[in-house]
Design an enzyme around this catalytic site. Structure first.
Site, PDB file in Angstrom:
ATOM      1  N   ARG A 156       0.818  -1.254   0.052  1.00 62.39           N
ATOM      2  CA  ARG A 156       0.209  -0.075   0.200  1.00 62.39           C
ATOM      3  C   ARG A 156       0.497   0.973  -0.092  1.00 62.39           C
ATOM      4  NH1 ARG A 156      -2.090  -3.401   4.429  1.00 62.39           N
ATOM      5  NH2 ARG A 156      -4.089  -4.237   3.589  1.00 62.39           N
ATOM      6  N   LYS A 180      -2.413  -2.453   7.675  1.00 59.94           N
ATOM      7  CA  LYS A 180      -3.427  -2.265   9.044  1.00 59.94           C
ATOM      8  C   LYS A 180      -2.817  -2.905   9.883  1.00 59.94           C
ATOM      9  CE  LYS A 180      -6.410  -0.837   4.794  1.00 59.94           C
ATOM     10  NZ  LYS A 180      -7.783  -1.368   3.686  1.00 59.94           N
ATOM     11  N   HIS A 252      -2.246   2.692  -6.179  1.00 58.45           N
ATOM     12  CA  HIS A 252      -3.457   1.489  -5.526  1.00 58.45           C
ATOM     13  C   HIS A 252      -2.741   0.893  -7.041  1.00 58.45           C
ATOM     14  CE1 HIS A 252      -4.551   0.214  -1.584  1.00 58.45           C
ATOM     15  NE2 HIS A 252      -5.640  -0.655  -2.204  1.00 58.45           N
ATOM     16  N   ARG A 255      -1.183  -2.091  -6.889  1.00 56.19           N
ATOM     17  CA  ARG A 255      -0.705  -2.769  -6.251  1.00 56.19           C
ATOM     18  C   ARG A 255      -1.704  -4.295  -6.506  1.00 56.19           C
ATOM     19  NH1 ARG A 255      -1.495  -4.745  -0.442  1.00 56.19           N
ATOM     20  NH2 ARG A 255      -3.172  -5.054  -0.105  1.00 56.19           N
ATOM     21  N   HIS A 278      -3.861  -9.637   3.677  1.00 55.39           N
ATOM     22  CA  HIS A 278      -5.525  -9.065   3.753  1.00 55.39           C
ATOM     23  C   HIS A 278      -5.729 -10.303   5.238  1.00 55.39           C
ATOM     24  CE1 HIS A 278      -6.065  -8.572  -0.469  1.00 55.39           C
ATOM     25  NE2 HIS A 278      -6.584  -7.194  -0.197  1.00 55.39           N
ATOM     26  N   TYR A 287      -9.463 -11.127  -7.108  1.00 56.88           N
ATOM     27  CA  TYR A 287      -8.412 -10.464  -8.008  1.00 56.88           C
ATOM     28  C   TYR A 287      -8.676 -11.675  -8.582  1.00 56.88           C
ATOM     29  CZ  TYR A 287      -6.428  -7.235  -5.551  1.00 56.88           C
ATOM     30  OH  TYR A 287      -5.891  -5.596  -4.505  1.00 56.88           O
TER      31      TYR A 287
END
Length: 307
Positions: A156, A180, A252, A255, A278, A287
């Site tokens: 990210r 995150k 992004h 990514r 994730h 994806y």
């Protein structure tokens, strides 16, 4: 609005403003949402908050999606936002003892259609990276290293600009990123990204650092401070313009392209999940939809009986 509905609405909005510190913009939005909600309740003969049922709230949600003579139909995301106000309103009334139950808690918001992540073909990635490295200035070396890293490890933009020098382990071809929830992960560094980052650290970063007061950040701006997310966006947009690439590209995009190209190359979705950081494989599985779409396009254009 009836007096009782109006009183209850004002009570909740005052609670949000005084006790929760909600912004004036949000309060105006909630007020508009609840005004429309009250109008709907009146049309079905409901005049008090205590008279509302779960089925009626679900009916209001359906009316938002269908629209009316006075109101155009709302998209799933807009209807879901309106439902947030309605659910917050009823939760407040239940907690305050104004109603005996929170009748809105079980009403689920509509799910917006899944949007395929934007990915660009490898040839366009290579054009983008080449455009970022035009020249031999400290800024161009930095920009090339930044974009190589974004694509090379699928980071990210916040993870990339948040890197410190100690997070890089070029001897073992790896980099530590903090994602995150402050979750750390160690990612492998490919040869192209490693070379670009090494060139930047040796030939460009010292010159940029000389203009500042000293920072551990990997990527520096012209003043010697940590490169911002906004500046990283500018880097990729400038490179995209130089490369004459269509559409609006963002950090992004790299990514998304990283994940899509891995899956196209046969990588397991759970491996890609770990690389992307994730929490759930469900997030990563979107994806796979990109690859399926590509398969459909190839099939439609190549198979003699596809059309």
């Amino acid at each position: 609005m009836t007096t009782e509905l109006e009183r209850a609405t004002r009570g909740w909005l005052d609670h949000l403003r005084v006790e929760r510190g909600v912004s004036a913009h949000t309060l105006r939005a909630y007020s508009r949402d609840l005004r429309r909600y009250a109008e709907y309740l009146l049309t079905i003969g409901v005049t008090t908050p205590s008279g509302v049922t779960e089925q009626q709230i679900a009916g209001f949600l359906a009316s938002l999606r269908e629209g009316s003579a006075e109101h155009p139909p709302l998209a799933a995301a807009s209807a879901a936002r309106t439902l947030v106000a309605v659910r917050g309103f009823h939760k407040f009334l239940a907690l305050e003892g104004e109603t005996t139950a929170d009748v809105a808690s079980a009403v689920a918001p509509p799910r917006p259609p899944a949007r395929l992540p934007k990915a660009i073909p490898l040839a366009q990635v290579e054009r983008l990276l080449a455009a970022a490295g035009v020249g031999d200035t400290p800024a161009s070396l930095r920009d090339r290293a930044l974009l190589e890293l974004l694509y090379g490890i699928g980071a990210r933009v916040s993870e990339a600009v948040g890197l410190d020098v100690d997070d890089l382990d070029l001897a073992s071809d790896s980099v530590r990123v903090v994602g995150k929830g402050d979750k750390e992960r160690i990612l492998p560094l490919g040869s192209f990204a490693k070379e670009a980052v090494s060139n930047y650290l040796v030939r460009a970063r010292p010159a940029l650092a000389a203009a500042g007061k000293g920072t551990a950040a990997v990527f520096l701006n012209q003043r010697g401070g940590r490169l911002s997310r906004q500046s990283a966006w500018t880097v990729i947009q400038t490179a995209a313009q130089r490369a004459d690439l269509p559409g609006h590209l963002s950090p992004h995009t790299l990514r998304h392209s990283f994940a899509t190209h891995l899956l196209d190359g046969g990588a397991d979705v759970r491996v890609v999940q770990e690389l992307l950081g994730h929490a759930s494989v469900t997030t990563t599985q979107i994806y796979t939809m990109v690859s399926v779409q590509q398969l459909r396009e190839v099939f439609a254009s190549s198979h003699p009986r596809a059309r």
